[in-house]
Motif scaffolding. Structure first.
Motif, PDB file in Angstrom:
ATOM      1  N   ARG A  27      43.238  47.828  43.821  1.00 58.19           N
ATOM      2  CA  ARG A  27      41.874  48.086  43.351  1.00 58.19           C
ATOM      3  C   ARG A  27      40.887  47.186  44.118  1.00 58.19           C
ATOM      4  O   ARG A  27      39.781  47.604  44.442  1.00 58.19           O
ATOM      5  CB  ARG A  27      41.720  47.815  41.852  1.00 58.19           C
ATOM      6  CG  ARG A  27      42.571  48.614  40.895  1.00 58.19           C
ATOM      7  CD  ARG A  27      42.541  50.103  41.100  1.00 58.19           C
ATOM      8  NE  ARG A  27      43.322  50.804  40.105  1.00 58.19           N
ATOM      9  CZ  ARG A  27      44.655  50.987  40.159  1.00 58.19           C
ATOM     10  NH1 ARG A  27      45.362  50.507  41.160  1.00 58.19           N
ATOM     11  NH2 ARG A  27      45.274  51.666  39.225  1.00 58.19           N
ATOM     12  N   ILE A  28      41.292  45.948  44.388  1.00 58.27           N
ATOM     13  CA  ILE A  28      40.445  45.027  45.162  1.00 58.27           C
ATOM     14  C   ILE A  28      40.214  45.593  46.565  1.00 58.27           C
ATOM     15  O   ILE A  28      39.083  45.630  47.054  1.00 58.27           O
ATOM     16  CB  ILE A  28      41.091  43.629  45.218  1.00 58.27           C
ATOM     17  CG1 ILE A  28      41.050  42.975  43.826  1.00 58.27           C
ATOM     18  CG2 ILE A  28      40.397  42.745  46.266  1.00 58.27           C
ATOM     19  CD1 ILE A  28      41.910  41.734  43.695  1.00 58.27           C
ATOM     20  N   ILE A  29      41.288  46.052  47.198  1.00 58.23           N
ATOM     21  CA  ILE A  29      41.185  46.633  48.550  1.00 58.23           C
ATOM     22  C   ILE A  29      40.293  47.872  48.533  1.00 58.23           C
ATOM     23  O   ILE A  29      39.427  48.044  49.404  1.00 58.23           O
ATOM     24  CB  ILE A  29      42.591  46.955  49.114  1.00 58.23           C
ATOM     25  CG1 ILE A  29      43.405  45.668  49.283  1.00 58.23           C
ATOM     26  CG2 ILE A  29      42.498  47.743  50.413  1.00 58.23           C
ATOM     27  CD1 ILE A  29      42.749  44.608  50.155  1.00 58.23           C
ATOM     28  N   ASN A  33      36.793  48.295  50.593  1.00 62.89           N
ATOM     29  CA  ASN A  33      36.641  49.381  51.562  1.00 62.89           C
ATOM     30  C   ASN A  33      35.386  50.220  51.326  1.00 62.89           C
ATOM     31  O   ASN A  33      34.971  50.969  52.206  1.00 62.89           O
ATOM     32  CB  ASN A  33      37.881  50.275  51.577  1.00 62.89           C
ATOM     33  CG  ASN A  33      38.962  49.721  52.480  1.00 62.89           C
ATOM     34  OD1 ASN A  33      38.685  49.279  53.594  1.00 62.89           O
ATOM     35  ND2 ASN A  33      40.189  49.728  51.994  1.00 62.89           N
ATOM     36  N   LEU A  34      34.770  50.084  50.152  1.00 64.35           N
ATOM     37  CA  LEU A  34      33.531  50.809  49.875  1.00 64.35           C
ATOM     38  C   LEU A  34      32.373  50.295  50.731  1.00 64.35           C
ATOM     39  O   LEU A  34      31.416  51.020  50.994  1.00 64.35           O
ATOM     40  CB  LEU A  34      33.157  50.695  48.389  1.00 64.35           C
ATOM     41  CG  LEU A  34      34.099  51.378  47.406  1.00 64.35           C
ATOM     42  CD1 LEU A  34      33.691  51.050  45.972  1.00 64.35           C
ATOM     43  CD2 LEU A  34      34.117  52.887  47.634  1.00 64.35           C
ATOM     44  N   ASN A  39      29.559  41.011  51.777  1.00 62.73           N
ATOM     45  CA  ASN A  39      29.798  39.570  51.637  1.00 62.73           C
ATOM     46  C   ASN A  39      30.657  39.377  50.395  1.00 62.73           C
ATOM     47  O   ASN A  39      30.147  39.341  49.282  1.00 62.73           O
ATOM     48  CB  ASN A  39      28.483  38.804  51.502  1.00 62.73           C
ATOM     49  CG  ASN A  39      27.656  38.914  52.758  1.00 62.73           C
ATOM     50  OD1 ASN A  39      26.644  39.596  52.790  1.00 62.73           O
ATOM     51  ND2 ASN A  39      28.104  38.269  53.811  1.00 62.73           N
ATOM     52  N   PHE A  40      31.965  39.272  50.618  1.00 62.93           N
ATOM     53  CA  PHE A  40      32.922  39.267  49.521  1.00 62.93           C
ATOM     54  C   PHE A  40      33.355  37.858  49.139  1.00 62.93           C
ATOM     55  O   PHE A  40      33.631  37.023  50.003  1.00 62.93           O
ATOM     56  CB  PHE A  40      34.158  40.092  49.904  1.00 62.93           C
ATOM     57  CG  PHE A  40      33.862  41.544  50.071  1.00 62.93           C
ATOM     58  CD1 PHE A  40      33.706  42.377  48.976  1.00 62.93           C
ATOM     59  CD2 PHE A  40      33.720  42.091  51.339  1.00 62.93           C
ATOM     60  CE1 PHE A  40      33.420  43.720  49.135  1.00 62.93           C
ATOM     61  CE2 PHE A  40      33.438  43.434  51.518  1.00 62.93           C
ATOM     62  CZ  PHE A  40      33.284  44.257  50.407  1.00 62.93           C
ATOM     63  N   GLY A  67      25.316  40.845  45.720  1.00 62.52           N
ATOM     64  CA  GLY A  67      24.168  41.727  45.561  1.00 62.52           C
ATOM     65  C   GLY A  67      24.506  43.199  45.427  1.00 62.52           C
ATOM     66  O   GLY A  67      23.608  44.031  45.291  1.00 62.52           O
ATOM     67  N   LYS A  68      25.798  43.543  45.457  1.00 63.43           N
ATOM     68  CA  LYS A  68      26.161  44.961  45.455  1.00 63.43           C
ATOM     69  C   LYS A  68      27.247  45.318  44.443  1.00 63.43           C
ATOM     70  O   LYS A  68      27.796  46.403  44.496  1.00 63.43           O
ATOM     71  CB  LYS A  68      26.620  45.377  46.851  1.00 63.43           C
ATOM     72  CG  LYS A  68      25.515  45.259  47.889  1.00 63.43           C
ATOM     73  CD  LYS A  68      25.961  45.746  49.220  1.00 63.43           C
ATOM     74  CE  LYS A  68      24.847  45.619  50.234  1.00 63.43           C
ATOM     75  NZ  LYS A  68      25.284  45.985  51.573  1.00 63.43           N
ATOM     76  N   GLY A  69      27.584  44.404  43.546  1.00 66.82           N
ATOM     77  CA  GLY A  69      28.536  44.739  42.502  1.00 66.82           C
ATOM     78  C   GLY A  69      29.843  43.969  42.596  1.00 66.82           C
ATOM     79  O   GLY A  69      30.051  43.152  43.500  1.00 66.82           O
ATOM     80  N   ALA A  70      30.702  44.270  41.648  1.00 74.24           N
ATOM     81  CA  ALA A  70      31.972  43.550  41.554  1.00 74.24           C
ATOM     82  C   ALA A  70      33.018  44.435  40.902  1.00 74.24           C
ATOM     83  O   ALA A  70      32.695  45.421  40.229  1.00 74.24           O
ATOM     84  CB  ALA A  70      31.790  42.277  40.736  1.00 74.24           C
ATOM     85  N   TRP A  71      34.272  44.064  41.115  1.00 74.85           N
ATOM     86  CA  TRP A  71      35.404  44.632  40.381  1.00 74.85           C
ATOM     87  C   TRP A  71      36.146  43.445  39.796  1.00 74.85           C
ATOM     88  O   TRP A  71      36.301  42.404  40.470  1.00 74.85           O
ATOM     89  CB  TRP A  71      36.328  45.428  41.308  1.00 74.85           C
ATOM     90  CG  TRP A  71      37.466  46.055  40.556  1.00 74.85           C
ATOM     91  CD1 TRP A  71      37.470  47.304  39.977  1.00 74.85           C
ATOM     92  CD2 TRP A  71      38.750  45.484  40.287  1.00 74.85           C
ATOM     93  NE1 TRP A  71      38.673  47.522  39.359  1.00 74.85           N
ATOM     94  CE2 TRP A  71      39.484  46.421  39.523  1.00 74.85           C
ATOM     95  CE3 TRP A  71      39.347  44.258  40.581  1.00 74.85           C
ATOM     96  CZ2 TRP A  71      40.784  46.189  39.070  1.00 74.85           C
ATOM     97  CZ3 TRP A  71      40.641  44.018  40.139  1.00 74.85           C
ATOM     98  CH2 TRP A  71      41.347  44.977  39.394  1.00 74.85           C
ATOM     99  N   ALA A  72      36.592  43.576  38.553  1.00 74.34           N
ATOM    100  CA  ALA A  72      37.238  42.447  37.905  1.00 74.34           C
ATOM    101  C   ALA A  72      38.342  42.895  36.964  1.00 74.34           C
ATOM    102  O   ALA A  72      38.348  44.038  36.487  1.00 74.34           O
ATOM    103  CB  ALA A  72      36.201  41.636  37.128  1.00 74.34           C
TER     104      ALA A  72
END
Length: 178
Positions: A27-29, A33-34, A39-40, A67-72
């Motif tokens: 899910r992180i990958i 890739n989006l 800047n991760f 500035g463009k979101g996150a996955w957690a």
């Protein structure tokens, strides 16, 4: 102690439950890739809460694209006793963070770096941080543990963050310890 990675390392978030580490990593990958020029910041941190008959530990994994979101996602560990000693609890929090950090092998870190590498000239970046739920302020009881825990995280080759900059531990994971 031997772990059963499929049973002992299950992750969840608001959309998915019972993800193993490989599924969480995928899910992180997918998230990275989006926007391959993002800047991760990959941040891992643990918080705990002592309850009547147990102590609950929550480790958060957050991949943030500034500035463009996150996955957690989170991992929950319950110790069937009250852990009243602060040093023991802070040390366990750090150990749980270290366990997850160690699952990001060189091969996995290289997979993440390879996503942003072709876009470095566009400002893409990748960093990895260990968030500790401790602070150095004079009024913070955990200040005596800062040097020890920071060195542990540094020894893993990632950047340690303490309060007020350790929001994955002190805010995100904290929400789920109650």
């Amino acid at each position: 102690m031997k772990y059963d990675v499929e049973r002992d390392f299950l992750f969840q978030n608001s959309q998915e439950r019972n993800m193993n580490f490989e599924e969480a990593f995928n899910r992180i990958i997918k998230f990275m890739n989006l926007d391959r020029s993002g800047n991760f910041r990959l941040m891992i941190g643990t918080d705990s809460q002592v309850h009547d008959r147990y102590t609950r530990f929550i480790t958060g994994i957050v991949i943030l694209n500034e500035g463009k979101g996150a996955w957690a996602c989170i991992r929950k560990v319950v110790i069937p006793r009250k852990m009243k000693m602060l040093h023991e609890r802070i040390s366990k929090e750090t150990s749980l963070t270290e366990e997850i950090v160690s699952m990001f092998t060189e091969e996995r870190k290289n997979t993440m770096i390879d996503i942003v590498l072709p876009n470095l000239y566009r400002g893409a970046s990748f960093t990895m941080e260990g968030h500790l739920d401790i602070g150095a302020g004079n009024r913070n009881k955990t200040r005596v543990f800062v040097e020890e825990m920071v060195k542990r995280i540094e020894s893993m080759g990632i950047e340690p963050k303490i309060k007020p900059n350790s929001f994955v531990a002190s805010c995100y994971a904290n929400r789920f310890t109650k």
